[in-house]
Design a protein around this motif. Structure first.
Motif, mmCIF file in Angstrom:
data_model
loop_
_atom_site.group_PDB
_atom_site.id
_atom_site.type_symbol
_atom_site.label_atom_id
_atom_site.label_comp_id
_atom_site.label_asym_id
_atom_site.label_seq_id
_atom_site.Cartn_x
_atom_site.Cartn_y
_atom_site.Cartn_z
ATOM 1 N N ASP A 1 0.821 -1.207 0.000
ATOM 2 C CA ASP A 1 0.000 0.000 0.000
ATOM 3 C C ASP A 1 0.858 1.261 0.000
ATOM 4 O OD1 ASP A 1 -2.337 -1.362 -0.089
ATOM 5 O OD2 ASP A 1 -3.189 -0.505 1.737
ATOM 6 N N LEU A 2 1.995 1.200 0.699
ATOM 7 C CA LEU A 2 2.902 2.359 0.728
ATOM 8 C C LEU A 2 3.436 2.647 -0.667
ATOM 9 C CD1 LEU A 2 4.503 4.466 2.332
ATOM 10 C CD2 LEU A 2 6.266 2.727 2.705
ATOM 11 N N SER B 1 0.734 4.341 -2.613
ATOM 12 C CA SER B 1 0.505 5.728 -2.180
ATOM 13 C C SER B 1 1.632 6.646 -2.644
ATOM 14 C CB SER B 1 0.363 5.791 -0.660
ATOM 15 O OG SER B 1 1.571 5.425 -0.018
ATOM 16 N N ILE B 2 2.875 6.125 -2.640
ATOM 17 C CA ILE B 2 4.012 6.937 -3.078
ATOM 18 C C ILE B 2 3.889 7.278 -4.557
ATOM 19 C CG2 ILE B 2 6.501 6.880 -3.526
ATOM 20 C CD1 ILE B 2 6.780 5.233 -0.960
ATOM 21 N N TYR B 3 3.672 6.254 -5.362
ATOM 22 C CA TYR B 3 3.603 6.476 -6.795
ATOM 23 C C TYR B 3 2.252 7.046 -7.230
ATOM 24 C CZ TYR B 3 7.909 3.782 -6.969
ATOM 25 O OH TYR B 3 9.196 3.340 -6.778
ATOM 26 N N ALA C 1 13.554 7.529 5.080
ATOM 27 C CA ALA C 1 12.267 6.843 5.005
ATOM 28 C C ALA C 1 11.134 7.833 4.806
ATOM 29 C CB ALA C 1 12.031 6.041 6.277
ATOM 30 N N LEU C 2 10.164 7.438 3.987
ATOM 31 C CA LEU C 2 9.017 8.306 3.724
ATOM 32 C C LEU C 2 7.991 8.246 4.831
ATOM 33 C CD1 LEU C 2 8.615 7.492 -0.061
ATOM 34 C CD2 LEU C 2 9.544 9.567 0.914
ATOM 35 N N VAL C 3 8.028 7.199 5.616
ATOM 36 C CA VAL C 3 7.146 7.077 6.774
ATOM 37 C C VAL C 3 8.002 6.749 7.991
ATOM 38 C CG1 VAL C 3 5.087 6.393 5.487
ATOM 39 C CG2 VAL C 3 6.712 4.653 6.216
ATOM 40 N N GLU C 4 7.576 7.203 9.141
ATOM 41 C CA GLU C 4 8.375 7.020 10.350
ATOM 42 C C GLU C 4 8.325 5.578 10.854
ATOM 43 O OE1 GLU C 4 7.271 9.845 13.263
ATOM 44 O OE2 GLU C 4 7.859 11.581 12.073
ATOM 45 N N ALA C 5 7.133 4.988 10.853
ATOM 46 C CA ALA C 5 6.956 3.644 11.402
ATOM 47 C C ALA C 5 6.702 2.644 10.280
ATOM 48 C CB ALA C 5 5.799 3.626 12.387
ATOM 49 N N TYR C 6 6.963 1.369 10.585
ATOM 50 C CA TYR C 6 6.693 0.323 9.606
ATOM 51 C C TYR C 6 5.200 0.308 9.262
ATOM 52 C CZ TYR C 6 11.247 -1.929 9.600
ATOM 53 O OH TYR C 6 12.571 -2.205 9.420
ATOM 54 N N PRO C 7 4.869 0.330 7.973
ATOM 55 C CA PRO C 7 3.452 0.293 7.586
ATOM 56 C C PRO C 7 2.871 -1.095 7.798
ATOM 57 C CG PRO C 7 4.847 0.206 5.636
ATOM 58 C CD PRO C 7 5.768 0.410 6.808
ATOM 59 N N VAL C 8 1.648 -1.148 8.268
ATOM 60 C CA VAL C 8 0.980 -2.423 8.558
ATOM 61 C C VAL C 8 -0.442 -2.348 8.024
ATOM 62 C CG1 VAL C 8 0.093 -3.928 10.366
ATOM 63 C CG2 VAL C 8 2.361 -2.957 10.599
ATOM 64 N N LYS C 9 -0.873 -3.433 7.392
ATOM 65 C CA LYS C 9 -2.261 -3.525 6.934
ATOM 66 C C LYS C 9 -2.724 -4.971 7.076
ATOM 67 C CE LYS C 9 -5.354 -2.903 2.985
ATOM 68 N NZ LYS C 9 -5.441 -2.628 1.535
ATOM 69 N N MET C 10 -3.737 -5.181 7.905
ATOM 70 C CA MET C 10 -4.268 -6.533 8.114
ATOM 71 C C MET C 10 -5.314 -6.853 7.055
ATOM 72 S SD MET C 10 -4.605 -6.650 12.267
ATOM 73 C CE MET C 10 -5.209 -4.955 12.404
ATOM 74 N N GLN C 11 -5.265 -8.079 6.561
ATOM 75 C CA GLN C 11 -6.225 -8.550 5.572
ATOM 76 C C GLN C 11 -6.829 -9.875 6.029
ATOM 77 O OE1 GLN C 11 -4.277 -8.732 1.746
ATOM 78 N NE2 GLN C 11 -4.421 -6.528 1.422
ATOM 79 N N LEU C 12 -8.133 -10.013 5.826
ATOM 80 C CA LEU C 12 -8.833 -11.221 6.242
ATOM 81 C C LEU C 12 -8.263 -12.459 5.573
ATOM 82 C CD1 LEU C 12 -11.157 -12.599 7.769
ATOM 83 C CD2 LEU C 12 -12.646 -12.063 5.810
#
Length: 407
Positions: free
Chosen positions: A51-52, A55-57, A362-373
């Motif tokens: 997702d990151l 969002s970047i591109y 880094a473009l984001v401070e924290a590690y990106p996380v996304k939960m998926q079913l």
């Protein structure tokens, strides 16, 4: 009434004595729980990275990009442009001329990727929000301006506030003869710096934006364009609009959505995610071997119970199902704890961002996380298969023991 499950549950919660079998069962649950939690967390991080990337591109790439199947460019005419604009779902069409050029500023120079865009480019892109110095407008007061990446600015030590010294863009002439004089080999045009943007290093270190007419004159493209960038009215209609444009443009043009424009990068993330899943599934299998040992020892410990059940009329299938259920209980209790733990850790990271990437770039401070079913379902299915594999042999041994006791 499910008799095998009731007996298996009794074996599981029995507190008569805490022997080695109980200890191995607890170790099995802990191993499955930790492996499951780790798998959920890692898969969620990969989802976040995917997702990151989008969002970047997304601030740079169009919803749809039209290019020629053969050659670097294609002839553009008003009829073609009108047909594209009248295609249902198309909101904005931006003409683009993009190619490599030599950028010179004072006594420094570098090869950059020059992107000439029509005036409506910034109406469909969010790049204006990435401008950190100056202005994103490429034409002001009848003058042309360039929007440059921060990496280009650093490499050439360009002062964005300098309104006196221009940059020079050079492009080789199509049929230039070999000469030591650059004027006979290159076309050269000056342009002032209007602003500096920061998107992502790949773009910051290579790209500059200029007006379409400026790029056309420098490259001598005439009516040729390298691509058309299209914004659609609704993201939900993206696939339908892509199909309609395919019918309008025909086989000579290629249409790519935002994911297809970075297919190799996204595919690499997906492939890496798949291999991580396989690796962690193998680790879960190793952790679940304790279930095999605990069930094997339980079969030996419960020989008298098996004989009693057989004498009461229990079939080999019932005996086998008791120990299969015992293995399933141990595995799924550990799995439920692991899934809950993984869910909790991912929610904390997603909400509070406790684990930082610790990278200045880094473009984001924290590690990106996304939960998926689907990750939870896939992990549950993997645990089911692993549990079946490690439990079936002890369960068959228990059934065989019952048969021998009847002989």
């Amino acid at each position: 009434m499910n008799v095998p499950f009731l007996i298996a549950k009794r074996y599981f919660i029995s507190k008569k004595k805490r022997n080695i079998i109980n200890i191995i069962s607890i170790i099995s649950m802990v191993g499955v729980a930790v492996g499951t939690a780790a798998l959920i967390i890692v898969l969620s991080v990969f989802n976040g990275l995917e997702d990151l990337i989008r969002s970047i591109y997304g601030s740079f790439d169009p919803d749809l990009k039209v290019t020629s199947v053969e050659g670097k460019g294609f002839e553009m005419n008003e009829d073609l442009l009108t047909r594209i604009r009248k295609t249902p779902g198309v909101l904005i069409v931006t003409e683009v001329i993009e190619d490599n050029a030599l950028l010179r500023y004072e006594d420094r120079q570098m090869v950059i990727k020059m992107k000439g865009v029509s005036p409506n480019f910034f109406a469909q892109n969010k790049i204006d929000s990435s401008v950190i110095e100056g202005n994103y407008q490429l034409q002001r007061g009848g003058n042309n301006y360039a929007l440059i990446g921060r990496g280009v600015q650093y490499q050439l030590s360009i002062r964005a506030t300098n309104a006196i010294v221009p940059m020079f863009l050079l492009y080789p002439k199509a049929k230039a003869s070999l000469s030591l004089d650059p004027e006979n080999t290159f076309r050269e045009k000056p342009i002032m710096v209007g602003g500096v943007f920061v998107i992502e290093r790949q773009y910051d270190d290579n790209y500059i934006f200029v007006p379409l007419d400026f790029a056309r004159d420098l490259l001598a493209y005439g009516n040729k364009r390298t691509s058309l960038e299209i914004r659609v009215e609704s993201k939900r209609e993206l696939k339908n609009v892509e199909e309609r444009l395919g019918k309008v443009l025909g086989p000579k043009f290629e249409i790519k959505n935002s994911d297809e424009q970075h297919l190799s990068l996204l595919r690499a993330v997906k492939v890496e995610k798949m291999f991580v899943f396989i690796t962690f599934a193998f680790i879960l299998l190793i952790a679940s071997l304790n279930i095999f040992f605990s069930l094997s020892m339980l079969v030996i410990d419960k020989k008298k119970d098996i004989a009693i059940l057989a004498s009461m009329g229990a079939s080999p299938q019932v005996i086998r199902n008791i120990f299969l259920a015992e293995g399933a209980i141990v595995a799924f209790v550990g799995a439920i704890i692991g899934l809950a733990l993984g869910l909790l850790v991912c929610w904390i990271q997603e909400t509070f961002g406790l684990i930082s990437m610790n990278m200045a770039t880094a473009l984001v401070e924290a590690y990106p996380v996304k939960m998926q079913l689907q990750d939870f379902l896939l992990t549950g299915f993997a645990i089911f298969i692993i549990t079946l594999l490690v439990s079936i042999r002890p369960a068959r041994a228990a059934a065989a023991t019952e048969v021998r006791n009847n002989i």
